[in-house]
Design an enzyme around this catalytic site. Structure first.
Site, mmCIF file in Angstrom:
data_model
loop_
_atom_site.group_PDB
_atom_site.id
_atom_site.type_symbol
_atom_site.label_atom_id
_atom_site.label_comp_id
_atom_site.label_asym_id
_atom_site.label_seq_id
_atom_site.Cartn_x
_atom_site.Cartn_y
_atom_site.Cartn_z
ATOM 1 N N TRP A 102 0.799 -1.239 0.269
ATOM 2 C CA TRP A 102 -0.110 0.028 0.077
ATOM 3 C C TRP A 102 0.820 1.279 0.126
ATOM 4 C CZ3 TRP A 102 -4.382 -0.012 -1.965
ATOM 5 C CH2 TRP A 102 -5.252 -1.047 -1.908
ATOM 6 N N ASP A 174 -1.903 6.640 6.177
ATOM 7 C CA ASP A 174 -2.973 5.746 5.635
ATOM 8 C C ASP A 174 -3.542 4.859 6.888
ATOM 9 O OD1 ASP A 174 -4.606 4.037 4.668
ATOM 10 O OD2 ASP A 174 -3.417 3.675 2.755
ATOM 11 N N LYS A 198 -12.991 -1.163 5.594
ATOM 12 C CA LYS A 198 -12.298 -2.139 6.495
ATOM 13 C C LYS A 198 -12.801 -2.603 7.794
ATOM 14 C CE LYS A 198 -9.492 -2.320 2.798
ATOM 15 N NZ LYS A 198 -8.392 -1.629 2.445
#
Ligand code: PLP
Length: 362
Positions: A102, A174, A198
């Site tokens: 990511w 993030d 999530k």
């Protein structure tokens, strides 16, 4: 109703069953309004209440200080990979910690708008390098980390104190896959973002927490709907917000509060992940490559010693009511995501299945 299977999806992920039931009950007629939340004007009284309550509950749960704005946006984590550099880079230099898939994706996207430098790199096998050893650029507009690498399964338990390291650049984090599972030291953060799917609610909502002094630094090319100052000045209603996702997220916030808040979610995450790592470490068949100092409490990748067993492992898991355990295609193996809505009993059922599967291999 028979018990629903346990869902270990990395995202979109399991939601609390109580929330899903509430959504079903509200579907045709939200609180006597005669409308589904999906059918309401985002500027009307009913949605206004839903929006304001969700915002207040999120701020309370995460103890967001008054000098930060909380924005309800669209575009997801990948959208923020572009929106952050358009708003904060000024077209200059930005520092990244490369800790997995990511953060790599974020850096690649930021390179369209800014000059990207890698301040530190890790795959998590030897832990996360101490922030004091990061090569921070004196002219960096911000420093980006992914504080939980959802695919690789490593988590930053301490956010760096950049100021103490003599770096004035704001930290961008993030937090897509660990938000609502631990308190954040906001004095170390300039901006945090999290896609909802999530640990917050359905896909479509992205939450941005931004220090007010960072709102107005956007490049002229930044679209108005993604310009933090414009979004903030319009209470996240410059464009139509993802109303249904905000409503469901609001129910999740209430549910988290009823469970005891973020501290209770954190304790549960610790207990669940400890149990799963213990099962992995105590076996001959399964392994996890991440250093114990930074193993994620949220996403636990594990690998069978023989890839040829993967298909039968997954088939048996499915039959045992354990869903979505297949690892991300880029790393293979298995991955169990243990977000807030995954109960401890799910991990118990998973570890029991893992032991049974291992003993069947003889
Ligand atoms: C899932 C995830 C994303 C991507 O979110 P999208 O909504 O698909 O854009 C970004 N960062 C992290 C850490 C994630 O887990």
């Amino acid at each position: 109703m028979t018990q629903r299977p346990y869902n270990f999806s990395a995202g979109p992920a399991a939601l609390p069953e109580a929330v899903l039931s509430q959504v079903a009950a509200d579907m045709l007629n939200w609180q006597g309004s005669g409308m589904s939340v999906m059918e309401m004007s985002h500027r009307g009284k009913h949605f206004g209440e839903i929006h304001a309550q969700a915002l207040a509950d999120f701020r309370e749960l995460m103890a967001v200080p008054p000098e930060f704005k909380v924005l309800f946006m669209q575009g997801g984590g990948l959208g923020e990979n572009a929106i952050v550099p358009m708003n904060l880079s000024g077209g200059g230099v930005v520092d990244f910690v490369d800790s997995g898939i990511w953060s790599k994706k974020s850096a690649k996207e930021a390179a369209k708008y800014a000059t990207v430098r890698v301040a530190a790199q890790t795959e998590g096998r030897e832990g996360i390098p101490d922030a004091g050893a990061w090569k921070l650029s004196p002219d960096a507009a911000y420093v980006h980390i992914c504080s939980n690498e959802t695919i690789n399964g490593l988590e930053f338990f301490d956010l760096p104190d950049l100021k103490a390291l003599g770096c004035d650049a704001p930290l961008v984090a993030d937090m897509s896959s660990h938000i609502l599972t631990r308190q954040i030291d906001w004095s170390r953060v300039g901006l945090a973002f999290a896609g909802a799917q999530k640990n917050i609610g359905p896909a479509g909502l992205t939450i941005v927490v931004i220090r007010e002094d960072l709102l107005d630094r956007a490049l002229p090319i930044c679209p108005s709907a993604f310009h933090y100052k414009t979004v903030a000045e319009n209470d996240s209603m410059y464009n139509t917000p993802p109303t249904f996702a905000i409503y469901v997220a609001g129910l999740v916030f209430k549910w988290v509060k009823a469970q005891g808040g973020v501290a209770a979610m954190g304790a549960l995450a610790q207990a669940k992940s400890d149990a799963l790592y213990a099962a992995i470490d105590g076996s001959e068949l399964y392994s996890n490559p991440i250093h114990v100092s930074c193993r994620s409490r949220m996403n636990v990748p594990f690998f069978l010693s023989d890839d040829a067993l993967n298909a039968s492992f997954l088939e048996g898991a499915q039959a045992a009511g354990l869903l979505q355990l297949k690892g991300h295609k880029s790393v293979g193996g298995m991955r169990a995501s243990l977000y807030n809505a995954v109960p401890a009993a799910a991990v118990q059922a998973l570890t029991q299945y893992m032991r049974e599967f291992e003993s069947r291999q003889g």
